[in-house]
Design an enzyme around this catalytic site. Structure first.
Site, PDB file in Angstrom:
ATOM      1  N   ASP A 114      56.142 -13.946  31.847  1.00  0.00           N
ATOM      2  CA  ASP A 114      54.786 -14.481  31.975  1.00  0.00           C
ATOM      3  C   ASP A 114      53.791 -13.356  31.727  1.00  0.00           C
ATOM      4  OD1 ASP A 114      52.759 -16.273  32.476  1.00  0.00           O
ATOM      5  OD2 ASP A 114      52.835 -16.020  34.643  1.00  0.00           O
ATOM      6  N   HIS A 121      40.440 -14.840  32.968  1.00  0.00           N
ATOM      7  CA  HIS A 121      41.297 -15.018  34.151  1.00  0.00           C
ATOM      8  C   HIS A 121      41.526 -13.676  34.847  1.00  0.00           C
ATOM      9  CE1 HIS A 121      44.557 -16.316  36.765  1.00  0.00           C
ATOM     10  NE2 HIS A 121      45.320 -15.358  36.259  1.00  0.00           N
ATOM     11  N   GLU A 187      48.702 -22.732  37.618  1.00  0.00           N
ATOM     12  CA  GLU A 187      48.220 -21.884  36.534  1.00  0.00           C
ATOM     13  C   GLU A 187      48.484 -22.639  35.239  1.00  0.00           C
ATOM     14  OE1 GLU A 187      48.138 -17.377  38.164  1.00  0.00           O
ATOM     15  OE2 GLU A 187      50.014 -17.949  37.198  1.00  0.00           O
ATOM     16  N   GLU A 189      48.982 -22.881  31.550  1.00  0.00           N
ATOM     17  CA  GLU A 189      49.405 -21.879  30.571  1.00  0.00           C
ATOM     18  C   GLU A 189      50.023 -22.558  29.352  1.00  0.00           C
ATOM     19  OE1 GLU A 189      51.452 -18.478  31.993  1.00  0.00           O
ATOM     20  OE2 GLU A 189      50.758 -18.700  34.076  1.00  0.00           O
ATOM     21  N   ASP A 221      52.465 -22.684  35.989  1.00  0.00           N
ATOM     22  CA  ASP A 221      53.095 -21.621  36.769  1.00  0.00           C
ATOM     23  C   ASP A 221      52.568 -21.698  38.204  1.00  0.00           C
ATOM     24  OD1 ASP A 221      54.481 -19.275  37.401  1.00  0.00           O
ATOM     25  OD2 ASP A 221      52.854 -17.985  36.711  1.00  0.00           O
ATOM     26  N   ARG A 225      49.140 -18.434  46.557  1.00  0.00           N
ATOM     27  CA  ARG A 225      48.251 -17.259  46.535  1.00  0.00           C
ATOM     28  C   ARG A 225      48.336 -16.428  47.806  1.00  0.00           C
ATOM     29  NH1 ARG A 225      47.689 -16.814  41.240  1.00  0.00           N
ATOM     30  NH2 ARG A 225      46.729 -18.671  40.316  1.00  0.00           N
ATOM     31  N   GLN A 228      51.505 -14.446  47.482  1.00  0.00           N
ATOM     32  CA  GLN A 228      51.322 -13.496  46.385  1.00  0.00           C
ATOM     33  C   GLN A 228      50.468 -12.294  46.817  1.00  0.00           C
ATOM     34  OE1 GLN A 228      49.376 -15.310  43.004  1.00  0.00           O
ATOM     35  NE2 GLN A 228      49.180 -13.378  41.888  1.00  0.00           N
ATOM     36  N   LYS A 241      55.597 -16.945  43.116  1.00  0.00           N
ATOM     37  CA  LYS A 241      55.617 -17.693  41.851  1.00  0.00           C
ATOM     38  C   LYS A 241      57.006 -18.174  41.462  1.00  0.00           C
ATOM     39  CE  LYS A 241      51.601 -15.310  39.986  1.00  0.00           C
ATOM     40  NZ  LYS A 241      50.785 -16.349  39.342  1.00  0.00           N
ATOM     41  N   THR A 245      58.357 -23.308  38.146  1.00  0.00           N
ATOM     42  CA  THR A 245      57.437 -23.264  37.005  1.00  0.00           C
ATOM     43  C   THR A 245      57.760 -24.482  36.150  1.00  0.00           C
ATOM     44  OG1 THR A 245      57.375 -20.840  37.045  1.00  0.00           O
ATOM     45  CG2 THR A 245      56.647 -21.912  35.013  1.00  0.00           C
ATOM     46  N   GLU A 347      40.452 -19.678  40.904  1.00  0.00           N
ATOM     47  CA  GLU A 347      39.196 -19.354  40.226  1.00  0.00           C
ATOM     48  C   GLU A 347      38.162 -20.464  40.390  1.00  0.00           C
ATOM     49  OE1 GLU A 347      40.178 -17.482  36.118  1.00  0.00           O
ATOM     50  OE2 GLU A 347      41.956 -18.529  36.829  1.00  0.00           O
TER      51      GLU A 347
HETATM   52  O1  LIG Z   1      45.828 -10.007  39.153  1.00  0.00           O
HETATM   53  C1  LIG Z   1      46.812 -10.255  39.867  1.00  0.00           C
HETATM   54  O2  LIG Z   1      47.112  -9.560  40.833  1.00  0.00           O
HETATM   55  C2  LIG Z   1      47.678 -11.425  39.587  1.00  0.00           C
HETATM   56  C3  LIG Z   1      47.348 -12.384  38.784  1.00  0.00           C
HETATM   57  C4  LIG Z   1      48.220 -13.546  38.551  1.00  0.00           C
HETATM   58  O3  LIG Z   1      48.552 -14.348  39.417  1.00  0.00           O
HETATM   59  C5  LIG Z   1      48.594 -13.636  37.199  1.00  0.00           C
HETATM   60  C6  LIG Z   1      49.797 -14.230  36.613  1.00  0.00           C
HETATM   61  O4  LIG Z   1      50.747 -14.925  37.047  1.00  0.00           O
HETATM   62  C7  LIG Z   1      49.685 -14.086  35.155  1.00  0.00           C
HETATM   63  C8  LIG Z   1      48.818 -15.144  34.579  1.00  0.00           C
HETATM   64  O5  LIG Z   1      49.159 -16.297  34.746  1.00  0.00           O
HETATM   65  O6  LIG Z   1      47.816 -14.815  33.931  1.00  0.00           O
HETATM   66 CA   LIG Z   2      51.150 -17.107  35.543  1.00  0.00          CA
END
Ligand SMILES: O=C(O)/C=C/C(=O)CC(=O)CC(=O)O
Ligand SMILES: [Ca+2]
Ligand SMILES: [Mg+2]
Length: 408
Positions: A114, A121, A187, A189, A221, A225, A228, A241, A245, A347
């Site tokens: 990914d 973003h 997400e 994508e 995806d 959060r 994460q 994550k 997916t 976002e």
């Molecule tokens: O910036 C971060 O710490 C993490 C960002 C994401 O969650 C990004 C990711 O999975 C990649 C994406 O989908 O753009």
């Molecule tokens: Ca992603």
């Protein structure tokens, strides 16, 4: 644009006209999983229509491995079958109503990668997760950042999204706690499916993208959060994550996307030669639509992606790592500059701090149990037609009511 090019009754706005011909794996009550091509409201059973055992395996892998000449030959054959009424008697028994089929994961995925290629973003997430730091890390404009994901938890559209459980710790908490994620997210994508493997030790040049990649699908995806944010420093995404997916069942061949190719946005920073994609036009003019419970909440524009899939493949292999048939690499969340162009609820709700309103006024942030999310996309096709990517959907179901295992 009329689809009178076919003896089949195809609506002008089908999105699955002769210019698309996406491949997928389907089954019915009396047909075991096999390869099909979507056309209008039907699926053409390729196992039956071609008699070729490559289409009976229940994954696209063997056909994808056969490479661009085989892909082009089948496309020409199917186009002729569906155009020339002389083939009607041969083809018609192999057309199944799309409403009657069950779709399966189209490829047996080898490795899943990914990326993080939307500047909008990355800047948004940087501001939300790392307030006080520069939104982009110093490497961002020099290489397409990515991470290796979990191929085994890729699943076809429609697979229920069981709310994951795990550790979280907000900055104000003294200690981590365990429980169902309270910040479950999407997400939106775009995924790229590798057909022809590369050679270990030999990087794929940025200009050789179409020699390896067969086609394009949609990816959601799903991301927790809260899990994460606590786990990702310093090695990146892990359990937040890897629980699921989702991918769309239809893989749109690159051959259908010639009219969608476009220049990526202007970039201010020069890249190393292996990433130089001048003149290649592997930007793609796809418009994504994100729906929550049927209501349109975002329209992320793929043509705003900073890094192209050709650059992603070149970067993925530049250290000598090879790609294999069935590998899937995803673009990263697609977000545009507008508020309503953001491809995640993180976002859209600015980290939960600024809920967005549904049409009936309901304020929303992250996903609730019972929520259904659908991501769709279309692209321009030849002669004013549209190419549909179908959809990737999922409905959130409550976390399992079990305690985490403890040694006793
Ligand atoms: O910036 C971060 O710490 C993490 C960002 C994401 O969650 C990004 C990711 O999975 C990649 C994406 O989908 O753009
Ligand atoms: Ca992603
Ligand atoms: Mg003919």
């Amino acid at each position: 644009m009329s689809h009178s090019g076919s003896w089949l009754d195809l609506a002008d706005d089908t999105g699955f006209g002769l210019e698309n011909l996406p491949h997928g794996i389907f089954s019915t009550a009396d047909r075991a999983p096999r390869t099909g091509i979507a056309v209008g409201g039907w699926v053409l059973d390729l196992a039956g229509a071609t008699g070729d055992p490559v289409h009976t395996t229940g994954t696209l892998n063997a056909f994808l491995a056969a490479g661009p000449p085989a892909w082009a030959a089948l496309r020409a054959q199917v186009t002729d079958w569906l155009t020339d009424p002389a083939h009607r008697d041969h083809v018609q028994p192999h057309l199944v109503p799309r409403a009657d089929v069950t779709m399966h994961l189209p490829v047996q995925v080898g490795d899943y990668v990914d990326f993080y290629s939307s500047r909008h973003h990355a800047e948004n997430v940087g501001r939300i997760f790392r307030p006080g730091s520069a939104p982009l890390t110093p490497n961002w404009e020099h290489l397409p950042i990515g991470y290796h994901g979990r191929a085994g938890s890729l699943a076809v559209s429609g697979t229920p999204v069981v709310r994951p459980r795990g550790q979280r710790k907000a900055p104000a908490d003294d200690l981590p706690t365990f429980g169902p994620s309270t910040r479950l997210d999407i997400e939106a994508e775009v995924g790229f499916v590798v057909g022809v493997p590369s050679t270990p030790g030999t990087p794929v040049p940025v200009g050789a993208f179409a020699d390896h990649v067969f086609g394009v699908c949609l990816v959601n995806d799903w991301s927790a959060r809260d899990l994460q944010a606590w786990e990702y420093v310093p090695l990146g995404p892990f359990l937040g994550k890897s629980f699921l997916t989702s991918v769309s069942p239809w893989v749109v061949p690159l051959a259908a996307l010639e009219a969608a190719r476009t220049d990526p946005p202007a970039r201010g920073t020069a890249v190393l030669p292996y990433l130089d994609d001048a003149g290649l036009r592997w930007g793609l003019d796809l418009t994504l639509e994100v729906r929550l419970g049927g209501e349109l909440v975002a329209t992320p524009p793929f043509d705003q992606m900073y890094w192209t899939p050709a650059q992603q493949l070149a970067h993925l292999t530049v250290n000598g790592a090879a790609v294999r048939t069935g590998d899937l690499f995803a673009s990263g969340t697609v977000s545009g500059p507008g508020r309503d162009q953001r491809g995640s609820f993180l976002e859209l709700s600015w980290g939960g701090a600024e809920p967005f309103a549904l049409a009936d006024g309901t304020p929303r942030t992250f996903l609730e149990d019972g929520d259904e999310v659908a991501v769709t996309a279309t692209a321009p096709g030849p002669g004013g037609t549209r190419i549909s990517f179908g959809e990737v959907t999922g409905t959130v179901v409550p976390a399992l009511e079990v305690a985490p295992p403890v040694t006793g």
